[in-house]
Structure formats: C-alpha cells, structure tokens
Scaffold this motif. Structure first.
Motif, PDB file in Angstrom:
ATOM      1  N   ILE A  92      41.250  43.938  50.299  1.00 29.58           N
ATOM      2  CA  ILE A  92      42.456  44.758  51.703  1.00 29.58           C
ATOM      3  C   ILE A  92      43.478  44.269  51.814  1.00 29.58           C
ATOM      4  O   ILE A  92      44.261  45.085  52.172  1.00 29.58           O
ATOM      5  CB  ILE A  92      41.533  44.567  53.114  1.00 29.58           C
ATOM      6  CG1 ILE A  92      39.760  44.797  52.923  1.00 29.58           C
ATOM      7  CG2 ILE A  92      42.397  44.909  54.342  1.00 29.58           C
ATOM      8  CD1 ILE A  92      39.235  44.795  54.291  1.00 29.58           C
ATOM      9  N   THR A  93      44.027  42.676  52.115  1.00 28.71           N
ATOM     10  CA  THR A  93      45.508  42.194  51.530  1.00 28.71           C
ATOM     11  C   THR A  93      45.961  43.618  50.324  1.00 28.71           C
ATOM     12  O   THR A  93      47.048  43.301  50.731  1.00 28.71           O
ATOM     13  CB  THR A  93      44.972  40.944  51.436  1.00 28.71           C
ATOM     14  OG1 THR A  93      43.803  40.356  53.016  1.00 28.71           O
ATOM     15  CG2 THR A  93      46.414  40.577  51.709  1.00 28.71           C
ATOM     16  N   LYS A  94      45.377  43.288  49.249  1.00 29.83           N
ATOM     17  CA  LYS A  94      46.150  44.232  48.781  1.00 29.83           C
ATOM     18  C   LYS A  94      46.909  45.583  48.931  1.00 29.83           C
ATOM     19  O   LYS A  94      47.904  45.202  48.164  1.00 29.83           O
ATOM     20  CB  LYS A  94      45.248  43.992  47.238  1.00 29.83           C
ATOM     21  CG  LYS A  94      45.728  43.825  45.728  1.00 29.83           C
ATOM     22  CD  LYS A  94      44.782  44.062  44.490  1.00 29.83           C
ATOM     23  CE  LYS A  94      45.340  44.350  43.842  1.00 29.83           C
ATOM     24  NZ  LYS A  94      44.747  44.732  42.049  1.00 29.83           N
ATOM     25  N   GLN A 100      53.446  47.566  52.497  1.00 30.58           N
ATOM     26  CA  GLN A 100      53.746  46.190  53.756  1.00 30.58           C
ATOM     27  C   GLN A 100      55.489  45.531  52.713  1.00 30.58           C
ATOM     28  O   GLN A 100      56.291  45.315  53.059  1.00 30.58           O
ATOM     29  CB  GLN A 100      53.229  45.701  54.595  1.00 30.58           C
ATOM     30  CG  GLN A 100      52.762  46.048  55.182  1.00 30.58           C
ATOM     31  CD  GLN A 100      51.990  44.723  56.345  1.00 30.58           C
ATOM     32  OE1 GLN A 100      52.250  43.972  56.247  1.00 30.58           O
ATOM     33  NE2 GLN A 100      51.290  45.902  57.339  1.00 30.58           N
ATOM     34  N   GLU A 148      47.991  52.315  56.449  1.00 26.26           N
ATOM     35  CA  GLU A 148      49.735  51.625  56.354  1.00 26.26           C
ATOM     36  C   GLU A 148      50.739  52.647  56.089  1.00 26.26           C
ATOM     37  O   GLU A 148      51.225  52.329  57.492  1.00 26.26           O
ATOM     38  CB  GLU A 148      49.259  50.227  55.346  1.00 26.26           C
ATOM     39  CG  GLU A 148      49.065  49.457  55.711  1.00 26.26           C
ATOM     40  CD  GLU A 148      49.335  48.405  56.670  1.00 26.26           C
ATOM     41  OE1 GLU A 148      50.641  48.551  57.237  1.00 26.26           O
ATOM     42  OE2 GLU A 148      48.338  48.377  57.554  1.00 26.26           O
ATOM     43  N   LEU A 170      37.966  40.782  59.811  1.00 23.40           N
ATOM     44  CA  LEU A 170      38.675  41.646  58.595  1.00 23.40           C
ATOM     45  C   LEU A 170      38.704  43.212  59.645  1.00 23.40           C
ATOM     46  O   LEU A 170      38.363  43.401  60.518  1.00 23.40           O
ATOM     47  CB  LEU A 170      37.066  41.996  58.063  1.00 23.40           C
ATOM     48  CG  LEU A 170      36.521  40.796  56.885  1.00 23.40           C
ATOM     49  CD1 LEU A 170      35.784  40.954  56.408  1.00 23.40           C
ATOM     50  CD2 LEU A 170      37.963  40.823  56.164  1.00 23.40           C
ATOM     51  N   SER A 185      40.770  49.231  48.765  1.00 26.34           N
ATOM     52  CA  SER A 185      42.388  48.871  48.589  1.00 26.34           C
ATOM     53  C   SER A 185      43.044  50.385  49.327  1.00 26.34           C
ATOM     54  O   SER A 185      43.502  50.181  49.937  1.00 26.34           O
ATOM     55  CB  SER A 185      42.850  48.329  47.852  1.00 26.34           C
ATOM     56  OG  SER A 185      42.017  47.133  46.995  1.00 26.34           O
ATOM     57  N   PRO A 197      42.735  50.665  53.128  1.00 26.21           N
ATOM     58  CA  PRO A 197      44.165  50.058  53.882  1.00 26.21           C
ATOM     59  C   PRO A 197      45.322  50.760  53.660  1.00 26.21           C
ATOM     60  O   PRO A 197      46.599  50.587  54.871  1.00 26.21           O
ATOM     61  CB  PRO A 197      44.470  48.392  53.334  1.00 26.21           C
ATOM     62  CG  PRO A 197      42.377  48.739  52.866  1.00 26.21           C
ATOM     63  CD  PRO A 197      41.959  50.447  52.347  1.00 26.21           C
ATOM     64  N   PRO A 208      37.970  40.683  51.179  1.00 24.73           N
ATOM     65  CA  PRO A 208      39.470  39.783  52.250  1.00 24.73           C
ATOM     66  C   PRO A 208      40.527  40.321  51.091  1.00 24.73           C
ATOM     67  O   PRO A 208      41.874  40.674  51.746  1.00 24.73           O
ATOM     68  CB  PRO A 208      39.324  38.685  52.639  1.00 24.73           C
ATOM     69  CG  PRO A 208      37.956  38.260  52.591  1.00 24.73           C
ATOM     70  CD  PRO A 208      37.327  39.673  52.309  1.00 24.73           C
ATOM     71  N   GLY A 209      40.402  39.820  50.391  1.00 19.91           N
ATOM     72  CA  GLY A 209      41.705  39.882  49.114  1.00 19.91           C
ATOM     73  C   GLY A 209      41.677  41.196  49.016  1.00 19.91           C
ATOM     74  O   GLY A 209      43.135  41.818  48.936  1.00 19.91           O
ATOM     75  N   VAL A 248      47.107  46.797  51.848  1.00 22.83           N
ATOM     76  CA  VAL A 248      48.168  46.308  52.845  1.00 22.83           C
ATOM     77  C   VAL A 248      49.603  46.084  52.554  1.00 22.83           C
ATOM     78  O   VAL A 248      50.589  46.073  52.242  1.00 22.83           O
ATOM     79  CB  VAL A 248      47.083  45.286  54.005  1.00 22.83           C
ATOM     80  CG1 VAL A 248      48.839  45.025  54.813  1.00 22.83           C
ATOM     81  CG2 VAL A 248      46.230  45.312  54.342  1.00 22.83           C
ATOM     82  N   ASN A 249      49.371  44.725  50.994  1.00 23.93           N
ATOM     83  CA  ASN A 249      51.188  44.376  50.596  1.00 23.93           C
ATOM     84  C   ASN A 249      51.304  45.685  49.848  1.00 23.93           C
ATOM     85  O   ASN A 249      52.511  45.747  49.495  1.00 23.93           O
ATOM     86  CB  ASN A 249      50.219  43.207  49.854  1.00 23.93           C
ATOM     87  CG  ASN A 249      49.903  41.731  50.548  1.00 23.93           C
ATOM     88  OD1 ASN A 249      50.510  42.491  52.317  1.00 23.93           O
ATOM     89  ND2 ASN A 249      50.137  41.054  50.250  1.00 23.93           N
TER      90      ASN A 249
END
Ligand code: NAI
Length: 335
Positions: free
Chosen positions: A324-326, A332, A134, A282, A127, A130, A321-322, A328-329
C-alpha cells in the motif's frame, strides 16, 4: 432505468477482449467504450458490435483524444490495462510498468468521469488501487465508495478449488467463501471456516490438506502462468470474475438489487471496526462489501477466524502494508 455507459481500458488484451464481450451481453449497458493503446482495439470493438445486445460499441486509442471520448459519460470503468506476469514473476514485479499506466488512466477518470465506479484489475492490485486513490484525491474527486480492487478471481478460485479438494468437483457453484486481505500470494486470505454451506469437518481436521488447499487458492494464478509458459496469466477466468463483480455492482447500484455482498479490495481507513479486527490501521483491505446505489454501502466485518486463519492474517499483514505504501509513495513522492 437509463442505459449505462461502461468503459473498458486495456480492452484489446487477454482479459480485456473476453471481458468486453461479457459486458456487451449485459442488457443494461447501452454504450460500451473500448480503449487501448494498440489500434487493434478498433477491430475488437467492431467485432463486439455485431453481438445483438443493446449496447452500441466503439473502440478508441490514444489518438484523437480517445481516452476522453471513452471516459466521458461513463458510469462504470473497468481497468485490465497493463502487462501480465511471466513464469517466476510475482505481481509486484509488474509494479514498474503498471503503476504508471494506472496513474495515467486514473487521471483520465478524474478529468472525464469523476463520478464513475472504478474497478481495477491491473496488478499489483494491492498497490494499483492506492495509486488510483491518490490520483483521485489529488484531483479532489476521490470517493472511497466508488473505487474497487477486483479480487473476485480469488473468490471464484476458492469455490472451485475447495469443491475439488473435498471430492465434489461439480459442486463449485454451491459454495460461497469470503476472501479477505489483498490480492497477491500470502495476502490472499480465504476464510474457509466461513464457507456457506460449511465445508466438511474432515477438511479442517486434516491440517496438511487444509494448508495445501489454502496455498493453492493463494497461488492459483501461478498454475495458469506456468501452464501458459510465458504467454501471460489468467485471462478467461479473470474476465469471468471481473464481469461477475461488475454485474453484481450494476445490479446493486443501478437496478435496485438488495443484499448484494461481494469481497473487494476497498478503502477501509475510516472503518474503525475493521481496523480493530485486523489489528492495524490499514488504508486498504479486501472485505465482504455490501453493494448499493452509492457503491460501497457497508463493509462487513471479517467475523470469527479460526486459529490457523489468524496466523494467515499475520502473514498477510507482513506484506500488505508495504504494498500500500509503495503505491501511495509512487504518487506522493515521485522520483
Ligand atoms: P495483456 O497484455 O494481454 O493485455 C493488456 C492490455 O493493456 C494490452 O492490450 C495493452 O495494449 C493494454 N495497455 C497497456 N498500456 C495501456 C494504457 N496505458 N492504456 C490502455 N491500455 C493499455 O494482459 P492481460 O493478461 O489482459 O492482463 C492485464 C492485467 O491484469 C495485468 O496487469 C495482469 O497482471 C492483471 N491481472 C489481474 C488479475 C486479478 O485478479 N486482479 C488476474 C489476472 C491478471
């Protein structure tokens, strides 16, 4: 070649101190900047500065624009800042503290040395890389070829633990084993079937032994966390691994070394061939990376996986994937 400036952020820590010493010993480095939030970093710098290698060494804290001074002119920034695990914790448990630390340090890189190569050690790497991307993107300075999540400890453990598993514990240095995926538990995917030289067939035919070895590589960090019993996670082997990667990058990026390939957790969003192999779109994945003057020169494919490795890839894809999203979020959609 002009001398290099290297900044270590989190330099007073368990990883930061031995890592700073190893960087200090590299003759290509002429300026070593050690930054940490704790003032003892000045002592760490004074200590390192007595080593008779070329680099001048200075310590910086948050006062007096320390981050700015540490980062200005840096060619390479290595980040082991943050809290480490205690027994029972996963790397993800560190997110709440380390995410903000990496965000702020990445902002410093965007502001003061946007062209530097950036090596992220702070967990959870799945995480934090990412997050850094960002921040750099928001500042308009993201270069996917220059941002690396350091997974070298998984590579180092793969060689050591495989050599032990086959009863040749002294032969670890002979083995090169690609490790792909991420840097946490089941996301760590050591491709033992691609070991060079090949590991003995008897290892692959003994399913229990093979599974135990892969589990040990994936959760090797826990051995250290438990043995240190609350006093932290891997520091010496991590400093070694972090430096090993930094040295490879310095060689390829600044000293004209060719054919340097090392696994690292990098931006793969535009690598259609890798996406196809993984079977998912991904943004980040660890693959063997060919290093060169621009950082990432080429992403090497995962190649042929055994049927068991294909299963392990699916387990990796269940978690990565989770993570990575964590990350990024966190940038963002800040709460
Ligand atoms: P540590 O607690 O001994 O050292 C961390 C250092 O970071 C401390 O000196 C602290 O003052 C400093 N720090 C905290 N906030 C900072 C900030 N905003 N700016 C600059 N420095 C700051 O921890 P240790 O053992 O050195 O681990 C550091 C990180 O590395 C942890 O997140 C750990 O999980 C991770 N790690 C990563 C590995 C990998 O394979 N990528 C392996 C082992 C650890």
């Amino acid at each position: 070649m002009p001398g290099l400036k290297v900044a270590v952020l989190g330099a007073a820590g368990g990883i930061g101190q031995p890592l700073s010493l190893l960087v200090k010993m590299n003759p290509a480095v002429t300026d070593l900047a050690l930054f940490d939030v704790v003032p003892v970093v000045r002592g760490v710098a004074a200590d390192c500065s007595h080593v008779d290698s070329p680099a001048t060494t200075a310590g910086y804290t948050k006062d007096d624009e320390g981050l700015k001074q540490a980062l200005t002119g840096a060619d390479l920034v290595i980040i082991p800042a943050g809290v480490p695990r205690k027994p029972g914790m996963t790397r993800d448990d560190l997110f709440n503290i380390n995410a903000g630390i990496v965000r702020d340090l990445a902002q410093g890189i965007a502001d003061f040395c946007p062209k530097a190569f950036v090596l992220i050690i702070s967990n959870p790497v799945n995480s934090t890389v990412p997050i850094a991307a960002e921040v750099l993107k928001a500042a308009g300075v993201f270069d996917p070829k220059r941002l690396f999540g350091v997974t070298t400890l998984d590579v180092v453990r793969s060689s050591t633990m495989s050599a032990q598993a086959i009863g040749k514990p002294n032969s670890a240095p002979e083995y090169t084993i690609p490790v792909v995926g991420g840097h946490s538990g089941v996301t760590i995917l050591p491709l033992l079937s691609q070991a060079k030289p090949a590991l003995p067939e008897s290892l692959f035919s003994d399913t229990e032994k093979l599974k135990a070895l892969i589990h040990r590589i994936q959760f090797g960090g826990d051995e250290v966390v438990e043995a240190k019993a609350g006093a932290g996670s891997a520091t010496l082997s991590m400093a070694y691994a972090g430096y090993k990667f930094a040295e490879q990058l310095i060689g390829a990026a600044f000293q004209g070394k060719k054919g340097v390939v090392a696994p690292s957790y990098v931006y793969v969003a535009e690598a259609k061939d890798i996406q196809q192999e993984i079977g998912q779109d991904l943004a980040f994945f660890s693959v063997p990376v060919e290093l060169g003057p621009n950082g990432v020169e080429k992403l090497h494919p995962l190649g042929q996986l055994s049927s068991y490795e294909k299963e392990l890839l699916q387990a990796c894809l269940g978690e990565l994937p989770g993570s990575i999203t964590k990350g990024v979020n966190f940038i963002q959609q800040p709460k």
